[in-house]
Design an enzyme around this catalytic site. Structure first.
Site, PDB file in Angstrom:
ATOM      1  CD  GLU A 174      -3.169  -1.190   1.709  1.00 51.61           C
ATOM      2  OE1 GLU A 174      -2.707  -0.264   2.652  1.00 51.61           O
ATOM      3  OE2 GLU A 174      -4.361  -1.479   1.654  1.00 51.61           O
ATOM      4  CD  GLU A 314      -4.077  -5.640   3.154  1.00 50.69           C
ATOM      5  OE1 GLU A 314      -4.371  -5.131   3.315  1.00 50.69           O
ATOM      6  OE2 GLU A 314      -2.291  -5.342   3.349  1.00 50.69           O
TER       7      GLU A 314
END
Ligand code: AHR
Length: 510
Positions: A174, A314
Site C-alpha cells: 500500500e 488483501e
C-alpha cells in the site's frame, strides 16, 4: 424466476491456482501473538512456540500460501530486529496497530517454521516505505543464499545451515497509503529500483509482486503497468468489503489520489446489523468482479499474454471492532454474512483465474475476516473458515466456465444477483460446483445444465443459518457449520437444486 447455470465444459482451459485460497498473517492485534504464536513456554500446546491447534485447523484448509509480516506493519518492519536469540531482540512500538510493544519474538526463522508446519508457501512482504534497498537485498540474501556470504553466514550462525526456499516476495505494501503516501509514478520508479536488488540466489527464483492499487484506483494500475510492468510477476490489488468506506478520497489533477481517514466514518457492526447492511455487503462483494475486470483490462493493454498476475493479497470484510476491544486490533466477529460474501468473492476469483492467480484473505486469526478466533486456549472456526474448507476442492482444478442467469435479490430500490457460482473439474475427474444464495428471505431454485459432463451421482454440503447474523461463539462453537445437502436432483441435462436462503453450497457430481 428460476436461476439457470450452464456449464461450458468444452471451453475449459485455465487452472484455478491454489494460491487463490491464500491467507495473510500480520503483526496486528492478536493475529501473531495469541493467534499463531504462544511461545515455547506457554501452557497451550505448541511446537517450538507455534500453536498446534491452529496448525491442525489450518492444515484442514490446505492453505497454499501465507503472506507476512504485513500489511502496514511490513513498511515499518526491520527484519534484523527479529532474528538471533530472543532475549536480545529489539523491542519496537507497533505504531500502526494499537501502539503496543512488539518484542520481535516471531521473526523470520519462526515464520518459516510456521510455513513448514503448515506445509504452505511463504510470501514475504518487504519494506519500501521506511526501509532501504540494502536492507531488502540483505533480507533476501539471508533467506535464500547458499554457500558463503555475509548474510548466509549470519543465518547459519543463527542455526539455519541451508537456505529456505522462498518464491513470493512483495516489494512494499500500500505505498499509496500507509507504505509512504507515494504517487504512482514515484512508487513505479522505486519498485524498479528496489526490485533490481531482490535477487535470485542459486536455484531460488523470486516471484516479484508490486504493491498495486486500492480498490478502484485505475490510475495506479495504469502507471504501474506502463512504467514497471516488465519487471514484475504480480500486481497486488487490495479491496475490503465494507458497508461504508472509511476514507475521504481526494483526486489530484495528475490522477493520483490521496486517501484521508474520515473521522466520522462508521463501518457498521459485525454482528448487530439490519438487512440493508447485509445487502450492502453482498453488493460490495459483487463489486469485486468489476474491479477485477477493469484492472485486468488495463493489464491486458500492457501485458496481453497475461504474464503478470493480478494478486488480491488483501481482501475481506471490515467492520467496526467488537465493542470493548482495542480499536487498533481490528478484532471482529464473523457471521453468515461474512460466509456468503466470501463465497461471492471466491467464485469471482475462480471465474477470473486467467489473471487472478493469488488472493490472501485478511486475516487468518483474530483480525478482520478471520477464519479462526481464539480466546486463551480456546479456538473457534468461523463461518468463513467453513467456506474455505468447502471451496478447497477448486485448488488447482480446471475451471469450467459458466453462463449464469440469476434471479434477483432485491432490497429497497436495489438488486444484486441472488446466486453466485463457479465450477471446476478436479484431478479425479469430478465436477465441483460452489454457489451461494445471497437472499436472506427466499430459496433459490437453480437449474444446472452440465454440458458434456455426464455425472451419475451428486452429493453436497450446505452452510446455512437461522438468521443473518448467526455466528459461532466460544460457548456455542458449531452453530454455523456445514451439514449434508440433499436438495439436488439429477435430470437428463444436469440437475436441479433448491438452495436455502443465505447459504453456501458445495456440490460434487461424479
Ligand atoms: O489488514 C489491515 C490493513 O489494511 C493492512 O495492514 C493494510 O495493508 C490495509 O490497509
Amino acid at each position: 424466476m428460476k436461476t439457470t447455470i450452464t456449464i461450458h465444459t468444452e471451453a475449459a482451459k485455465h487452472k484455478v491456482d491454489r494460491n487463490i485460497y491464500g491467507h495473510f498473517a500480520e503483526h496486528l492485534g492478536r493475529c501473531i501473538y495469541e493467534g499463531f504464536w504462544v511461545g515455547e513456554d506457554s501452557p497451550i500446546a505448541n511446537m517450538r512456540g507455534i500453536r498446534s491447534d491452529i496448525v491442525q485447523a489450518l492444515k484442514e484448509l490446505k492453505i497454499p500460501v501465507l503472506r507476512w509480516p504485513g500489511g502496514c506493519f511490513a513498511d515499518e518492519y526491520h527484519w534484523k530486529d527479529g532474528i538471533g536469540p530472543k532475549e536480545g531482540r529489539a523491542r519496537m512500538i507497533n505504531t500502526h496497530w494499537g501502539g503496543v510493544v512488539e518484542n520481535n519474538h516471531f521473526g523470520t526463522h519462526e515464520f518459516f517454521d510456521l510455513c513448514e508446519q503448515l506445509d504452505t508457501e511463504p510470501y514475504i512482504c518487504g519494506n519500501v516505505g521506511s526501509g532501504t534497498v540494502y536492507e531488502m537485498q540483505q533480507w533476501v540474501e539471508y533467506m535464500t543464499m547458499d554457500g558463503e556470504s555475509p548474510m548466509a553466514d549470519w543465518r547459519k550462525a543463527n542455526g539455519k545451515e541451508k537456505p529456505w526456499k522462498l518464491t513470493y516476495f512483495g516489494v512494499g505494501n500500500e505505498n499509496w497509503g500507509c507504505g509512504g503516501r507515494m504517487r504512482a509514478e514515484y512508487y513505479a520508479d522505486l519498485y524498479r529500483r528496489y526490485s533490481t536488488y531482490v535477487r535470485d540466489y542459486g536455484e531460488n527464483a523470486i516471484y516479484k509482486i508490486a504493491a498495486g492499487p486500492r480498490g478502484d484506483d485505475y490510475h495506479w494500475t495504469e502507471v504501474l503497468m506502463r512504467e514497471a510492468g516488465p519487471f514484475m510477476d504480480g500486481l497486488a490489488l487490495h479491496y475490503y468489503t465494507r458497508v461504508k468506506d472509511h476514507s475521504i478520497i481526494v483526486e489530484g489533477a495528475d490522477g493520483n489520489r490521496i486517501y484521508l481517514r474520515d473521522p466520522q466514518a462508521v463501518r457498521g457492526q459485525a454482528v448487530d446489523f439490519e438487512e440493508s447492511e447485509w445487502f450492502a455487503i453482498m453488493k460490495a462483494a459483487y463489486f469485486t468482479e468489476e474491479l477485477v475486470e477493469k484492472h485486468s483490462a488495463i493489464m491486458d493493454k500492457y501485458d496481453p499474454d497475461k504474464k503478470v498476475a493480478l494478486i488480491i493479497d488483501e481482501w475481506g470484510t471490515w467492520f467496526d471492532v467488537e465493542p470493548g476491544t482495542n480499536p487498533g486490533f481490528l478484532y471482529q466477529q464473523n457471521t453468515m454474512r461474512d460466509a456468503v460474501s466470501a463465497a461471492i468473492s471466491l467464485n469471482i476469483f475462480n471465474n477470473h483465474c486467467d489473471r487472478v492467480r493469488m488472493a490472501n484473505l485478511a486475516q487468518t486469526i483474530n483480525v478482520l475476516q478471520a477464519v479462526i478466533l481464539t480466546e486463551g486456549e480456546k479456538l473457534i472456526l468461523t463461518p468463513t473458515y467453513h467456506v474455505f474448507e468447502m471451496f478447497k476442492v477448486h485448488q488447482d482444478a480446471v475451471l469450467q466456465p459458466i453462463e449464469l442467469q440469476s434471479a434477483a435479490y432485491r432490497c429497497g430500490e436495489e438488486a444484486v444477483p441472488q446466486v453466485s457460482a463457479s465450477a471446476s473439474v478436479d484431478a479425479e475427474g469430478r465436477l465441483n460446483i460452489t454457489l451461494c444464495n445471497t437472499d436472506p428471505g427466499s430459496h433459490a431454485e437453480v437449474d444446472f445444465r452440465t454440458g458434456g459432463f455426464a455425472g451419475k451421482q451428486i452429493s453436497g454440503r450446505v452452510l446455512k443459518a437461522s438468521s443473518m447474523n448467526s455466528h459461532n461463539t466460544f460457548d456455542d462453537p458449531d452453530q454455523v457449520s456445514p451439514v449434508p445437502f440433499n436438495g439436488a436432483k439429477l435430470h437428463a441435462d444436469g440437475f436441479e437444486a433448491q438452495i436455502p436462503p443465505m447459504s453456501v453450497v458445495a456440490l460434487t457430481l461424479s
